[in-house]
Each structure stands twice: as structure tokens, then as C-alpha cells.
Motif scaffolding. Structure first.
Motif, short mmCIF file in Angstrom:
data_model
loop_
_atom_site.label_atom_id
_atom_site.label_comp_id
_atom_site.label_asym_id
_atom_site.label_seq_id
_atom_site.Cartn_x
_atom_site.Cartn_y
_atom_site.Cartn_z
N TYR A 111 6.84 1.82 1.65
CA TYR A 111 6.96 0.62 2.47
C TYR A 111 6.36 0.91 3.83
CZ TYR A 111 8.83 -3.28 5.10
OH TYR A 111 8.94 -4.41 5.87
N PRO A 112 5.55 0.04 4.49
CA PRO A 112 4.96 -1.16 3.87
C PRO A 112 3.88 -0.80 2.86
CG PRO A 112 4.01 -0.81 6.03
CD PRO A 112 5.05 0.26 5.86
N TRP A 113 3.32 -1.84 2.25
CA TRP A 113 2.35 -1.68 1.16
C TRP A 113 1.24 -0.73 1.58
CZ3 TRP A 113 1.89 -2.22 -3.76
CH2 TRP A 113 0.65 -2.39 -4.37
N GLN A 114 1.05 0.30 0.77
CA GLN A 114 0.14 1.36 1.20
C GLN A 114 -1.24 1.26 0.56
OE1 GLN A 114 2.95 4.47 -0.11
NE2 GLN A 114 2.68 5.34 1.93
N TRP A 115 -1.39 0.42 -0.44
CA TRP A 115 -2.62 0.51 -1.21
C TRP A 115 -3.86 0.22 -0.34
CZ3 TRP A 115 -5.42 2.45 -4.60
CH2 TRP A 115 -6.62 1.85 -4.98
N ASN A 116 -3.79 -0.79 0.53
CA ASN A 116 -5.03 -1.13 1.24
C ASN A 116 -5.07 -0.50 2.64
OD1 ASN A 116 -2.99 -2.53 2.30
ND2 ASN A 116 -3.94 -4.56 2.17
#
Lengths: 90, 74
Positions: free
Chosen positions: A77-82
């Protein structure tokens, strides 16, 4: 790959290289096994390497974020993909 | 281990418009001689395999360029 761009230490590259080596062995074994389906020893090695590959990948992702997306890796958390750095920036 | 590069000498005609290429090289890789790969061949370690580009030393095939492009590489 975490939200605050973490300075990339050489452990990052070390683990990536180990993962790359294991992946390469898996590719070679996979192609070999396509033509040698009865080679028990190679199948055992393939399964060992696959298990080892996931251990390395999960260890890496715990530290530096997901390697793959679309459900093939977990994200923090938070979204790590991008998040930066992307693979081609590393 | 002998080199995997062999040479042949193309025919050079007196009427060739361009400067002749007298020596040509070609690669003779191990897989040409092994046929169906036997089981349990000795293997490189993962790191070495990554560096050599192959898992079994018996199939390793180094390539050092055609040798006719000195100064042109890169």
C-alpha cells in the motif's frame, strides 16, 4: 517500485541477477524437457528450480515491490505497480 | 577444444566489380555433432549458464565475430 523512490542498493541488482539466472535455467530446462519428456532427473531439477525461483521472486517483491502485475504479484500500500523505477529505468 | 570457426575461399573472378572477399568464415556449432542430446550432460551453475548463454558446456558456442570487420565493430 515503492511509493517513495527508494535508492536502489546493490542488493537490488544482486537479487535481480540471481532471479535472472534461475529464470534462464528454467527456460533451458523447459526447452530441453519438450524433447526429453522422460528425463526424470531433469524434471526434478526443473521443479526444484521453479520452487527456488518463486522463493527469490517473493523475497525480492517483499523488498522492492511487484515484479509482475495482473495478479501474478502482490502489491503493498499504496499501489506499487506503476511506481518508478520501471524495469527499463533500473 | 578446437575452434568452431571454419573458413572457405570464394571464387574470385577477374571481372569482379568490387574488391574480392578472399576468405569467408562460418560457425560449426556443437549441436551439429551431438544430434539428439543425451541425458545428464554436465551443467553450468545458474550464474555461469547466464553468462555463457547455455546450460550445458557441451553445447556452448562462443562467437567472436566474422573477423572481417576489424575497426567496424561497435
Amino acid at each position: 517500485m515503492t511509493n517513495t523512490p527508494q535508492p536502489i542498493d546493490n542488493r537490488f541488482y544482486e537479487m535481480l541477477e540471481r532471479l535472472q539466472a534461475v529464470d534462464f535455467v528454467l527456460v533451458e530446462l523447459n526447452l530441453y524437457l519438450d524433447t526429453h519428456p522422460n528425463d526424470m532427473q531433469a524434471i526434478n531439477q526443473y521443479n526444484e528450480q521453479a520452487e527456488q525461483r518463486w522463493a527469490i521472486a517473493h523475497e525480492f517483491e517483499a523488498l522492492y515491490g511487484p515484479l509482475t502485475n495482473f495478479g501474478h504479484s502482490y502489491s503493498g500500500y499504496p499501489w506499487q505497480w506503476n511506481q518508478v523505477p520501471w524495469p527499463w529505468q533500473v | 577444444m578446437y575452434s568452431q570457426t571454419r573458413v572457405y575461399f570464394p571464387y574470385v573472378s577477374p571481372f569482379d566489380p568490387c574488391p574480392p572477399i578472399r576468405v569467408k568464415t562460418f560457425q560449426v556449432n556443437p549441436q551439429l555433432f551431438i544430434g539428439f542430446q543425451p541425458e545428464n550432460l554436465p551443467q553450468f551453475s545458474p550464474m555461469e549458464a547466464l553468462r555463457h548463454g547455455v546450460l550445458w558446456p557441451a553445447l556452448y558456442s562462443p562467437y567472436a565475430g566474422r573477423g572481417d570487420q576489424e575497426g567496424l565493430e561497435g
